[in-house]
Design an enzyme around this catalytic site. Sequence first.
Site, PDB file in Angstrom:
ATOM      1  N   ARG A   4       0.813  -1.225   0.000  1.00  0.00           N
ATOM      2  CA  ARG A   4       0.000   0.000   0.000  1.00  0.00           C
ATOM      3  C   ARG A   4       0.843   1.270   0.000  1.00  0.00           C
ATOM      4  O   ARG A   4       0.308   2.369  -0.144  1.00  0.00           O
ATOM      5  CB  ARG A   4      -0.983  -0.003   1.192  1.00  0.00           C
ATOM      6  CG  ARG A   4      -2.028   1.095   1.127  1.00  0.00           C
ATOM      7  CD  ARG A   4      -3.074   0.965   2.213  1.00  0.00           C
ATOM      8  NE  ARG A   4      -2.504   0.705   3.511  1.00  0.00           N
ATOM      9  CZ  ARG A   4      -1.915   1.618   4.283  1.00  0.00           C
ATOM     10  NH1 ARG A   4      -1.822   2.870   3.889  1.00  0.00           N
ATOM     11  NH2 ARG A   4      -1.438   1.281   5.468  1.00  0.00           N
ATOM     12  N   TYR A  10     -15.894   8.981 -19.798  1.00  0.00           N
ATOM     13  CA  TYR A  10     -16.286   7.631 -19.394  1.00  0.00           C
ATOM     14  C   TYR A  10     -17.382   7.738 -18.324  1.00  0.00           C
ATOM     15  O   TYR A  10     -17.263   8.550 -17.393  1.00  0.00           O
ATOM     16  CB  TYR A  10     -15.050   6.881 -18.873  1.00  0.00           C
ATOM     17  CG  TYR A  10     -15.402   5.632 -18.120  1.00  0.00           C
ATOM     18  CD1 TYR A  10     -16.069   4.577 -18.764  1.00  0.00           C
ATOM     19  CD2 TYR A  10     -15.124   5.484 -16.770  1.00  0.00           C
ATOM     20  CE1 TYR A  10     -16.438   3.438 -18.077  1.00  0.00           C
ATOM     21  CE2 TYR A  10     -15.474   4.343 -16.075  1.00  0.00           C
ATOM     22  CZ  TYR A  10     -16.138   3.327 -16.734  1.00  0.00           C
ATOM     23  OH  TYR A  10     -16.493   2.204 -16.046  1.00  0.00           O
ATOM     24  N   ASP A  66      -7.438  11.376 -19.364  1.00  0.00           N
ATOM     25  CA  ASP A  66      -7.637   9.926 -19.413  1.00  0.00           C
ATOM     26  C   ASP A  66      -7.198   9.491 -20.810  1.00  0.00           C
ATOM     27  O   ASP A  66      -7.845   9.818 -21.808  1.00  0.00           O
ATOM     28  CB  ASP A  66      -9.117   9.611 -19.158  1.00  0.00           C
ATOM     29  CG  ASP A  66      -9.400   8.112 -19.126  1.00  0.00           C
ATOM     30  OD1 ASP A  66      -8.659   7.360 -19.787  1.00  0.00           O
ATOM     31  OD2 ASP A  66     -10.360   7.703 -18.450  1.00  0.00           O
ATOM     32  N   LYS A 108      -7.825  -2.069 -19.846  1.00  0.00           N
ATOM     33  CA  LYS A 108      -8.115  -2.070 -21.278  1.00  0.00           C
ATOM     34  C   LYS A 108      -6.866  -2.449 -22.093  1.00  0.00           C
ATOM     35  O   LYS A 108      -6.457  -3.587 -22.071  1.00  0.00           O
ATOM     36  CB  LYS A 108      -8.678  -0.694 -21.669  1.00  0.00           C
ATOM     37  CG  LYS A 108      -9.808  -0.216 -20.741  1.00  0.00           C
ATOM     38  CD  LYS A 108     -10.971  -1.141 -20.793  1.00  0.00           C
ATOM     39  CE  LYS A 108     -12.113  -0.933 -19.811  1.00  0.00           C
ATOM     40  NZ  LYS A 108     -12.045  -0.065 -18.694  1.00  0.00           N
TER      41      LYS A 108
HETATM   42  C1  LIG Z   1     -11.917   5.588 -20.757  1.00  0.00           C
HETATM   43  C2  LIG Z   1     -12.056   4.859 -19.452  1.00  0.00           C
HETATM   44  N1  LIG Z   1     -11.522   5.392 -18.346  1.00  0.00           N
HETATM   45  C3  LIG Z   1     -11.620   4.785 -17.140  1.00  0.00           C
HETATM   46  C4  LIG Z   1     -12.283   3.595 -17.012  1.00  0.00           C
HETATM   47  C5  LIG Z   1     -12.381   2.955 -15.650  1.00  0.00           C
HETATM   48  O1  LIG Z   1     -11.511   1.869 -15.562  1.00  0.00           O
HETATM   49  P1  LIG Z   1     -11.719   0.606 -14.598  1.00  0.00           P
HETATM   50  O2  LIG Z   1     -12.944  -0.118 -15.065  1.00  0.00           O
HETATM   51  O3  LIG Z   1     -10.441  -0.147 -14.753  1.00  0.00           O
HETATM   52  O4  LIG Z   1     -11.904   1.132 -13.237  1.00  0.00           O
HETATM   53  C6  LIG Z   1     -12.852   2.991 -18.131  1.00  0.00           C
HETATM   54  C7  LIG Z   1     -13.574   1.711 -18.004  1.00  0.00           C
HETATM   55  O5  LIG Z   1     -14.308   1.302 -18.873  1.00  0.00           O
HETATM   56  C8  LIG Z   1     -12.734   3.643 -19.394  1.00  0.00           C
HETATM   57  O6  LIG Z   1     -13.268   3.128 -20.501  1.00  0.00           O
END
Ligand SMILES: Cc1ncc(COP(=O)(O)O)c(C=O)c1O
Length: 395
Positions: A48, A102, A174, A199
Site C-alpha cells: 500500500r 467515461y 484519461d 483495457k
Molecule cells: C476511458 C475509461 N476510463 C476509465 C475507465 C475505468 O476503468 P476501470 O474499469 O479499470 O476502473 C474505463 C472503463 O471502462 C474507461 O473506458
Amino acid sequence: MKDINKDKATLCVHAGAESKNPAYGVNTPVYTSSAFGYLDTPETPYPRYFNTPNQQVIVNKLCALEKGEAGLLFGSGMAAISTVMLSLLKAGDHVVLQNDLYGGTYHFIEYELEKFGIQYTFVSQADTANFEAALRPNTKLVYIETPSNPLLKVTDIKAVAQWAISKNIVSVIDNTFASPINQNPISLGIDVVIHSGTKYLGGHSDLSFGVVITTAALKENIYRSAINLGGNVNAATCGLIERSLKTLALRVQKQNENAQAVASFLQQHAQVRAVYYPGLESHAGHALASQQMSGFGGMLSFEPMLSGLEETEAFMRKLRLITPAVSLGGVETLICSPARTSHSKMTAEARRTAGVKDELLRVSIGIESAEDLIEDLAQALEKMKTHKVISQAAL
Ligand SMILES: Cc1ncc(COP(=O)(O)O)c(C=O)c1O
C-alpha cells in the site's frame, strides 16, 4: 535499461526491468511478500506504499512509454481517477471537465465531489474557449479524455494543456482509448496521464488495474492521499501486467491497422448510416488526431441502417466472431450498444442530445485478421435485410 530514447516496441519489452535479479531470470520475479525487512534498506517496501519491486518495474516501464517522471499503479482505472481528484482538490476548489467522459468518471464527479465541497463544470471539448468560459477564481484542475467514448471526439490536448499552464491549473487526461503507443499527452504539456490499465495495457480482458503517470512533484502530492485511500494492486497481478506490457506495441499496431480497415469497409457499406473513427478523413477530429496521435487506435463506433434497440441487438446476435460484451482494449473484437451499457443510466432524451442513438454500436477491435472481422460484419448486415423483411411481414 538506461536508454529511454529507444523505440516504443523496445521500451515495451525492456524498459523498467530489473537489471539483475537473484537467479538472472529474464522476467522480474514476483515478490509475493507483503512484509519486507527494514533494518538494512533506506525504503521498506509495502504494497500500500506503492513501492514494492513489482509495482516499481511496471511504473518505470510506463514512465518510459508515457515520457513521465514518476507514477503510481492502482487496482482499477477508477481507483486512479478518484485518487487523483481527491488528492489534488479540496473543499472550495472548482474543476472543469469535458462532458464526453467515461460514464464511471461522470458518476464519480456527480456522486462524490459535492460531498467533499468541490465544485465542477462540464463543457463541450470542441473548443478550448469553452474551458476558458467555465474558469472561476477557484478553478484548480482541468480534466479531458480523448478520443472520447463512444463517438471518438478528439480534444485539442496541446491547446488545453497550454491554457492550463497559463492559468496555473493542473491538467489531467484519461489516455485509455489511445494507449501510450498512439498518444503521449505529457509531451504536449499535460501534467497527469491516467489509464484504465484494464483495457489496452492489460490487453487480454483478464486484468483490472489503473495507472497514473506524472511529474515527480505531482506524484508526491497524489501519493500522500493514495496511501490513505489504499487503492494499490497486488504482486501476482503485477507479474501479469509486466507480461502484458511486453506485447503492447505489437497489439496496438495491429489494432490500429484492423480498425482502419474495418472503418473503411463500414463507411462504404450501403447498410451503414454513419461511422465514427478518427482515422477516417470524414471524421470531424481527423485533422487534429493526425497531429496529436501517432496511430488512430482500435476503437470505432457505427450506426447500421436499423431502427431501435431491438433490431440493433438482433444484428449483434447474428455476429459469429465479434463478441457482444462490455469493456475494451483486449485481443478479441468486442461490440456493445452504448445505449444499453455505458450510457444506459441517461434518459433517452439526454442520450439523443449527446448524439448517442439507439442504433449506435461501439466496437473494440482486436488482433484477429481484418478480413475475418469484415466478413463477419458483412454477413450479419446481409442477414439483417431478411430479418427486417420477416419482422415487417409479421406486423
Ligand atoms: C476511458 C475509461 N476510463 C476509465 C475507465 C475505468 O476503468 P476501470 O474499469 O479499470 O476502473 C474505463 C472503463 O471502462 C474507461 O473506458
